[in-house]
Scaffold this motif. Structure first.
Motif, short mmCIF file in Angstrom:
data_model
loop_
_atom_site.label_atom_id
_atom_site.label_comp_id
_atom_site.label_asym_id
_atom_site.label_seq_id
_atom_site.Cartn_x
_atom_site.Cartn_y
_atom_site.Cartn_z
N GLN A 507 43.63 33.06 37.91
CA GLN A 507 44.69 32.72 38.86
C GLN A 507 44.98 31.22 38.84
OE1 GLN A 507 46.47 34.80 41.03
NE2 GLN A 507 45.59 36.53 39.95
N ILE A 508 43.93 30.39 38.73
CA ILE A 508 44.13 28.94 38.70
C ILE A 508 44.96 28.57 37.47
CG2 ILE A 508 43.01 26.68 38.51
CD1 ILE A 508 40.63 27.83 40.01
N ASP A 509 44.65 29.20 36.35
CA ASP A 509 45.38 28.91 35.10
C ASP A 509 46.85 29.31 35.19
OD1 ASP A 509 43.92 27.50 33.34
OD2 ASP A 509 43.14 29.20 32.22
N ASN A 510 47.13 30.43 35.86
CA ASN A 510 48.46 31.04 35.78
C ASN A 510 49.39 30.68 36.93
OD1 ASN A 510 47.57 32.32 33.45
ND2 ASN A 510 46.81 34.10 34.58
N GLN A 511 48.84 30.22 38.07
CA GLN A 511 49.69 30.04 39.24
C GLN A 511 49.69 28.58 39.67
OE1 GLN A 511 49.71 33.00 42.26
NE2 GLN A 511 48.47 34.45 41.08
N GLN A 512 50.63 27.84 39.16
CA GLN A 512 50.69 26.40 39.41
C GLN A 512 50.82 26.08 40.90
OE1 GLN A 512 50.40 23.89 37.17
NE2 GLN A 512 49.95 25.43 35.61
N LYS A 513 51.63 26.84 41.60
CA LYS A 513 51.88 26.52 43.01
C LYS A 513 50.66 26.76 43.90
CE LYS A 513 56.87 27.38 42.91
NZ LYS A 513 57.98 28.20 43.44
N LYS A 514 49.76 27.61 43.42
CA LYS A 514 48.61 27.97 44.25
C LYS A 514 47.33 27.30 43.77
CE LYS A 514 50.65 32.52 45.05
NZ LYS A 514 50.50 33.96 44.77
N LEU A 518 43.48 27.68 45.24
CA LEU A 518 42.50 28.36 44.40
C LEU A 518 41.33 27.45 44.05
CD1 LEU A 518 45.10 30.26 42.26
CD2 LEU A 518 43.28 31.38 43.54
N LEU A 519 41.61 26.16 43.88
CA LEU A 519 40.52 25.20 43.65
C LEU A 519 39.58 25.15 44.86
CD1 LEU A 519 42.43 22.31 41.87
CD2 LEU A 519 40.47 23.54 40.94
N HIS A 520 40.16 25.26 46.05
CA HIS A 520 39.32 25.32 47.25
C HIS A 520 38.44 26.57 47.24
CE1 HIS A 520 39.85 22.06 50.13
NE2 HIS A 520 41.08 21.93 49.68
N SER A 521 39.01 27.69 46.79
CA SER A 521 38.22 28.92 46.67
C SER A 521 37.08 28.72 45.69
CB SER A 521 39.11 30.08 46.21
OG SER A 521 40.13 30.35 47.13
N LEU A 522 37.40 28.08 44.56
CA LEU A 522 36.37 27.81 43.54
C LEU A 522 35.29 26.89 44.12
CD1 LEU A 522 35.45 28.09 40.60
CD2 LEU A 522 36.89 26.12 40.05
N LYS A 523 35.70 25.92 44.93
CA LYS A 523 34.73 25.01 45.55
C LYS A 523 33.74 25.78 46.42
CE LYS A 523 35.23 22.94 49.39
NZ LYS A 523 35.74 22.16 50.55
N GLU A 524 34.23 26.76 47.18
CA GLU A 524 33.33 27.57 48.01
C GLU A 524 32.30 28.29 47.15
OE1 GLU A 524 33.11 27.65 51.24
OE2 GLU A 524 34.84 26.34 51.58
#
Length: 834
Positions: A507-514, A518-524
């Motif tokens: 999702q991080i790779d494909n969805q620029q606006k999000k 998504l990085l915050h989700s990855l941080k968790e």
């Protein structure tokens, strides 16, 4: 005596510069001191044989300071010191001062050495110590009773295993203390010491004193009724109740419980806190002997203590509720009483924006215990928690922290209730996300937080498409919903990394606006993995390369929030995979992009944690390349490097000590006002001056403050005070505040360096305390100025302890000015008493 005093001062300074050091490295101050211990003891023993009382007092003072600085250093020399102690306590020519010094040293040396060291000398020591208990001078008696407390621990250090025959000494110790305990006509200090010591004697030797318990326990109960001694008596009963000997308290238990329950209504906070702790210990040890009516009385009093005005008290009250509900076989009605009386208060507390830490954990345990107790329904509890999240007409919507608290309590409640209840709750929460569809943002927000908290604690992969349902909330127009969805997705992924982590990365790779969400989700995910050793293999083997590529691609983001998230992720991954990450970060310290260099420095900050980690050995040889970014051309990079240095100094000072001779001049340079960083912004009719170096100067001074705590032996205060600290005392408000703290600390730890330049520091301090805001200043400016004056007066109070007036005429004039100004003298007296 001059030699003794000089050596004592040297020992104190050695203690200051080595505070917190666990390992004694070769040629360090502690190592050098340890080499001299034998010579010191030999010399002291010689002095203890002299006739001069003053010399003997000085000798014990040296020994006392030695034990404080270097605990366990006298293990091999106790035998040679015992005759000196014995003579000081028994000799008719001994003065009270000598006896007190000898007793203080004996107490400290017993507390800091293994009990087995003293076992060969108990007979020689116990007689003089117990004789001192019956001394007429109250200070000698009080100190002797404190030594008796240590003597009790030494004689029987392990109740389960008898390593020393303690029985011959029990009666003599008990009798000596009981005489003092029963005597009402004596100093308060002696009374308190006797109570504490008797508590220790009963808890340690209770199995040998069963016949004496009906005599001494009522005396302790009587001391609970006296306002002067009741706090000490309450603590003594806590010690007795915690004893593994299960002391028989049947003769006084009901009376003690009644007194403790009444104390929960008293205004004395320390008494209420101690009473809660003692009640908890009594319920654990004697819960089967406590009546239903007594339990109900305690529960009524506990409900009044549960509020956000005192979270520490609240945590203790909730822990006591959990203890009472833990063993239902003794009293099945306790859970019902708690639900009726305490639950309403708990539901008010969970809405508080102040709830955090121990109180929040205690509240979670409370709900988990309540769902298991008799006559309590999970569905009713869940509905009550969810209803508490609804906005109230009086206060409106809940704070973000309150929603997180409710979500955590919901998650703990679901897990405590079992898999079926947990599954039905998750279905209910996902249906809210699917059905409400932006019409009820508050309900959606809470549902996402609850899913995240449940997912962090339990694998939710059996619920189909839950990740897609959550990610749909990224489309919400409300920022709080998007943030909660990001938090939920990251926490759900923790429950099943193999399924959800690849989904997040794609999702991080494909969805620029999000990407930011998504990085915050990855941080968790990464934050949980760096703390949870069990899940690290999965993260490393399958996904770490893809994660790193994504993170390094976002190092140069224009948004500071994105860069901070990336840095935290990199730092946490470095804890998991240091051999891969540290070289990758090191390479990027020379990257042309300033944002990348700053991100790397912040990542290192997140990788230096207080607990020992495998990264420590990897980062030690490389840390210089990160911290030397302090001389970078970009101020953002310099500030990041200063922050990393401060974190390293606080958590792992040994990583940086060898670099400080090179780093300190660079750090001091960051405290200087840089004219090139001051710019004027044209706002039409107004011109506003912006100081871009202010935050960097503040961070640099705060870093120095940390270094004074952890690396004082590497800092030369004389080269820092003038000109750097002096300039900081005359800087902006945000810089002055940490400078005042630093000055107070230096006055305490390096008084001679401060006294040498005291005259030059008076001007900035005088200017600060005499500053008055403009007539049209807003309230915030006035309050800030008041805070700054109080801060400066705290520093002045610390300087006044140095007898500064004798050395500095200017400081003497400053103190005279303060004493003659009613407004200043009032503030000065207030801060001096803090």
């Amino acid at each position: 005596m001059d030699v003794f005093n000089a050596f004592i001062e040297l020992l104190r300074q050695t203690g200051n510069v080595t505070k917190g050091q666990v390992d004694i490295q070769e040629y360090s101050p502690l190592w050098m001191l340890k080499q001299e211990v034998q010579k010191i003891v030999r010399s002291i023993n010689k002095q203890l044989r002299e006739k001069s009382i003053k010399t003997k007092v000085g000798a014990f003072s040296v020994l006392r300071e030695l034990v404080v600085v270097l605990p366990d250093c006298l293990a091999d020399h106790i035998g040679s010191l015992v005759p000196g102690i014995e003579k000081a306590l028994s000799d008719k020519s001994s003065t009270s001062n000598l006896k007190i010094e000898a007793l203080i040293f004996t107490r400290l040396v017993m507390a800091s050495h293994l009990p087995s060291v003293f076992h060969p000398y108990i007979k020689a020591l116990s007689g003089p110590i117990l004789s001192a208990v019956s001394e007429r001078y109250y200070k000698v008696t009080a100190e002797a009773l404190r030594v008796c407390g240590e003597l009790v621990r030494v004689i029987r250090p392990n109740i389960e295993e008898t390593v020393f025959d303690f029985r011959p000494y029990v009666r003599s110790i008990y009798t000596a203390i009981l005489l003092r305990l029963a005597n009402q006509d004596q100093d308060q200090e002696v009374k308190e010491c006797a109570i504490s010591c008797m508590g220790l004697v009963i808890s340690t030797f209770g199995d040998d004193l069963q016949m004496e318990l009906p005599t001494c326990l009522p005396v302790l109960v009587d001391r609970m009724g006296n306002e002067i001694t009741r706090l000490t008596a309450v603590k003594a009963f806590a010690v007795i109740a915690s004893s593994p000997l299960k002391i028989d308290l049947s003769c006084v238990l009901d009376h003690v419980l009644a007194e403790l329950t009444a104390f929960l209504r008293k205004a004395n906070r320390a008494l209420r806190q101690a009473s809660l702790g003692t009640l908890n210990s009594l319920v654990v040890a004697y819960g089967d002997r406590i009546s239903t009516s007594t339990y109900e009385s305690i529960i009524v009093e506990l409900s009044a203590l549960i509020s956000d005005s005192d979270l520490h008290m609240t945590a203790s009250a909730l822990e006591l509720c959990c203890t009472m509900m833990a063993d239902r076989k003794f009293n099945k009605d306790v859970g019902l009483s708690v639900r009726q009386i305490v639950l309403p208060q708990a539901l008010v507390l969970v809405r508080s924006s102040l709830l955090q830490g121990q109180a929040l954990q205690a509240l979670q345990s409370f709900f988990a215990a309540l769902v298991h107790s008799a006559n309590t329904s999970f569905d009713v509890l869940l509905d009550s928690l969810l209803f508490s999240a609804k906005p109230s007409p009086q206060s409106g919507g809940l704070a973000k922290q309150a929603l997180y608290s409710i979500a955590q309590c919901v998650a703990v409640l679901c897990l405590a209730a079992g898999d079926n209840k947990c599954a039905s709750t998750v279905e209910m929460l996902t249906s809210i996300l699917k059905d409400d569809n932006n019409t009820n943002s508050a309900k959606q927000h809470l549902a996402l937080l609850c899913l995240g908290e449940i997912g962090r604690r339990k694998d939710l992969s059996s619920h189909r498409n839950i990740e897609n349902i959550v990610i749909e909330s990224f489309q919400s127009p409300f920022e709080e919903i998007k943030s909660a969805a990001s938090y939920a997705l990251g926490n759900i992924a923790v429950g099943n990394l193999s399924k959800y982590l690849p989904f997040i990365l794609d999702q991080i790779d494909n969805q620029q606006k999000k990407q930011y969400l998504l990085l915050h989700s990855l941080k968790e995910v990464i934050a949980r993995q760096s703390m949870d050793k069990a899940g690290q293999v999965e993260l490393q083997d399958q996904n770490v390369e893809k994660i790193l590529r994504l993170l390094f691609n976002h190092c140069e983001s224009e948004e500071e929030g994105v860069r901070n998230v990336v840095a935290e992720c990199l730092g946490k991954i470095a804890l998991i995979e240091p051999k891969k990450l540290v070289p990758a970060l090191q390479v990027r310290t020379t990257c042309p992009a300033g944002f990348t260099r700053a991100t790397v420095a912040i990542a290192v900050k997140y990788s230096i944690v207080e607990r020992p980690e495998k990264i420590d050995d990897v980062i030690y040889p490389a840390i210089s390349s990160f911290l030397m970014l302090i001389k970078d051309d970009d101020r953002h990079v310099r500030r990041a490097a200063v922050s990393a240095l401060s974190t390293a100094a606080h958590n792992k000072p040994n990583l940086i000590k060898g670099l400080l001779p090179e780093l300190l001049p660079l750090l001091y340079d960051q405290t200087v006002v840089k004219q090139e960083l001051i710019r004027t912004v044209d706002l039409g009719p107004f011109k506003h001056i912006v100081d871009d170096g202010l935050e960097l100067r503040k961070a640099a001074f705060e870093c120095v403050d940390t270094l004074l705590d952890s690396c004082l032996d590497q800092v030369n205060p004389s080269s820092f005070i003038v000109p750097y600290l002096k300039a900081g005392l005359d800087d902006h408000y945000d810089v002055k505040m940490p400078c005042h703290l630093i000055l107070s600390k230096l006055a305490d730890k390096c008084p001679s360096a401060v006294l040498a330049v005291l005259d030059s520091l008076v001007g900035p301090l005088e200017k600060t305390i005499s500053h008055r805001p403009k007539q049209d200043a807003v309230k915030q400016e006035v309050d800030r100025n008041e805070d700054m004056i109080r801060s400066a007066l705290r520093a002045i109070a610390s300087l006044n302890h140095l007898s500064g007036g004798e050395y500095s005429p200017k400081f003497k004039m400053l103190m005279n000015t303060i004493m003659k100004t009613p407004n200043l003298i009032e503030k000065y007296n207030a801060v001096r008493c803090e």
